[in-house]
Enzyme design. Structure first.
Site, short mmCIF file in Angstrom:
data_model
loop_
_atom_site.label_atom_id
_atom_site.label_comp_id
_atom_site.label_asym_id
_atom_site.label_seq_id
_atom_site.Cartn_x
_atom_site.Cartn_y
_atom_site.Cartn_z
N HIS A 1 11.06 -18.15 -6.84
CA HIS A 1 9.81 -17.88 -6.10
C HIS A 1 9.35 -16.48 -6.46
CE1 HIS A 1 7.51 -18.24 -2.01
NE2 HIS A 1 6.85 -17.48 -2.87
N ASP B 1 9.25 -12.97 -4.32
CA ASP B 1 7.84 -13.28 -4.05
C ASP B 1 6.91 -12.39 -4.89
OD1 ASP B 1 5.85 -14.80 -2.90
OD2 ASP B 1 5.99 -13.92 -0.90
N ASP B 2 6.63 -11.19 -4.40
CA ASP B 2 5.72 -10.25 -5.07
C ASP B 2 6.37 -8.87 -5.07
OD1 ASP B 2 3.20 -12.02 -5.30
OD2 ASP B 2 3.76 -12.20 -3.19
N HIS C 1 5.74 -14.64 -8.06
CA HIS C 1 4.36 -14.69 -8.57
C HIS C 1 4.25 -13.62 -9.64
CE1 HIS C 1 2.98 -17.19 -5.12
NE2 HIS C 1 3.99 -16.57 -4.53
N GLU D 1 5.13 -20.65 5.85
CA GLU D 1 5.24 -19.18 5.78
C GLU D 1 4.51 -18.65 7.02
OE1 GLU D 1 3.03 -17.44 2.52
OE2 GLU D 1 3.98 -15.47 2.73
#
Ligand code: ADE
Ligand code: ZN
Length: 347
Positions: A21, A282-283, A23, A204
């Site tokens: 996961h 994630d980010d 991005h 989420e």
């Protein structure tokens, strides 16, 4: 009581793992943002790298997405997407990542006039170099932006078909509440017909019902985040029984206010209830840590035992879209890493 000798402080960070996961646009560090802004003559609303970091205070998902999409404006050329992806891979390689399944958001770029090919060619070339020079295998997951229309998603899938062999799956991201998975039934039906593996962000900020829809309507093979499943006992049963992986992102969840603190995150409860939980970043450029950092932070805050950490690393390979024999090879390498004499426990 069992103690550990010789357990290096970086055990959690260095454990061999897969990241599922991530991005790619969320790996744009402020330094690279400035470099690309200069290269492409794109004005930035920030005076300095420190100024950018200070702006990264978020109250919820939308407040983050507004800044994140604005940052993407510096990405214009194939080389920009290459540099972005290569920077991620080199950092990930230093934190135990052996395989990465990477999200990209083509609509964020095509809606600004950047051709689909520019985006995917730059990312793909870096992933190939990652395979050759860093020994990191990878897969690319095309995400549809859920705040845009279902027709726009279908058009994006049509554009992607030319690059079908470079893509392993499709996902669903961006503003969750008000955009249920069922809005994207048709495009996920089509994606599955051509053999793309479906995943979706759900639970989420959105309710457990969105997780049910991701499973029942989109036939998602993994749920991205999914932490709100804890509110629905029947859903937990379904996820456990179906061995449906959750790609949990604890640092992201704290930065976006899903949990007030890392200590209060439900990752450990979900893991101990038998869910196939994985840990992800994630980010990372926005949330303060890459995946190894995230393992370390969660291990300290919750806390997680060495056995928990090894289970999370094992789950990351098991939940991946790798062929079975490659999963087995990674799991063997993980076992060898854990069994190193310098990492042995004493009673
Ligand atoms: N896009 C990038 N990060 C995201 C997240 N955490 N949730 C939804 N969409 C995203
Ligand atoms: Zn995400």
């Amino acid at each position: 009581m069992r103690g550990m000798i010789g357990d290096p402080p970086n055990f959690a960070r260095d454990l061999p793992k897969a990241e599922l996961h991530l991005h790619i646009e969320g790996t744009l560090e402020p330094e690279l943002m400035f470099e690309l802004a200069r290269r492409n003559a794109v004005p930035l609303p920030y005076a300095s790298v420190e100024d950018v970091r200070q702006a990264y205070v978020f109250s919820d998902l939308q407040s983050f997405l507004d800044i994140y999409y604005a940052g993407c404006r510096v990405l214009l050329k194939e080389q920009d997407f290459y540099d972005l992806t290569w920077a991620y891979l080199t950092r990930a390689a230093g934190q135990g990542v052996r395989h990465a399944e990477i999200f990209f958001d083509p609509q964020t770029h095509t809606d600004r006039g950047v051709p689909f090919e520019t985006v995917i060619a730059g990312i793909h070339r870096a992933l190939e170099d990652g395979r050759g020079r860093l020994d990191i295998s990878s897969g690319l997951i095309l995400c549809f932006l859920r705040h845009l229309s279902a027709d726009a998603a279908m058009q994006t899938l049509a554009n992607a078909m030319q690059y079908r062999e470079w893509i392993v799956g499709v996902g669903l991201d961006s503003s969750e509440v008000g955009h249920p998975p069922s809005k994207f039934r048709a495009v996920f039906d089509r994606a599955r017909e051509v053999g793309l593996l479906p995943v979706a962000h759900a639970g989420e900020e959105g309710p457990p019902d969105y997780i049910w829809e991701a499973l029942d309507v989109l036939q998602a093979r993994r749920i991205d985040h999914g932490v709100r499943c804890a509110e629905d006992e029947r859903l937990i049963g379904r996820l456990v029984e179906g061995k449906i992986p959750l790609t949990v992102c604890p640092l992201s969840n704290v930065k976006l206010g899903v949990f007030p603190t890392l200590q209060q995150h439900n990752l450990k409860q979900l893991l101990h209830r038998g869910l196939m939980v994985t840990v992800n970043s994630d980010d990372p450029a926005y949330f303060g840590g890459y995946v190894g950092d995230t393992f370390q932070a969660a291990a300290a805050a919750l806390p997680l035992s060495r056995a928990d950490l090894v289970t999370l690393a094992r789950n990351s390979f098991q939940a991946s879209f790798l062929p079975e024999e490659q999963k087995r090879a990674h799991l063997d390498a993980l076992r060898r890493f854990v069994d190193q004499p310098s990492l042995k426990t004493i009673s």
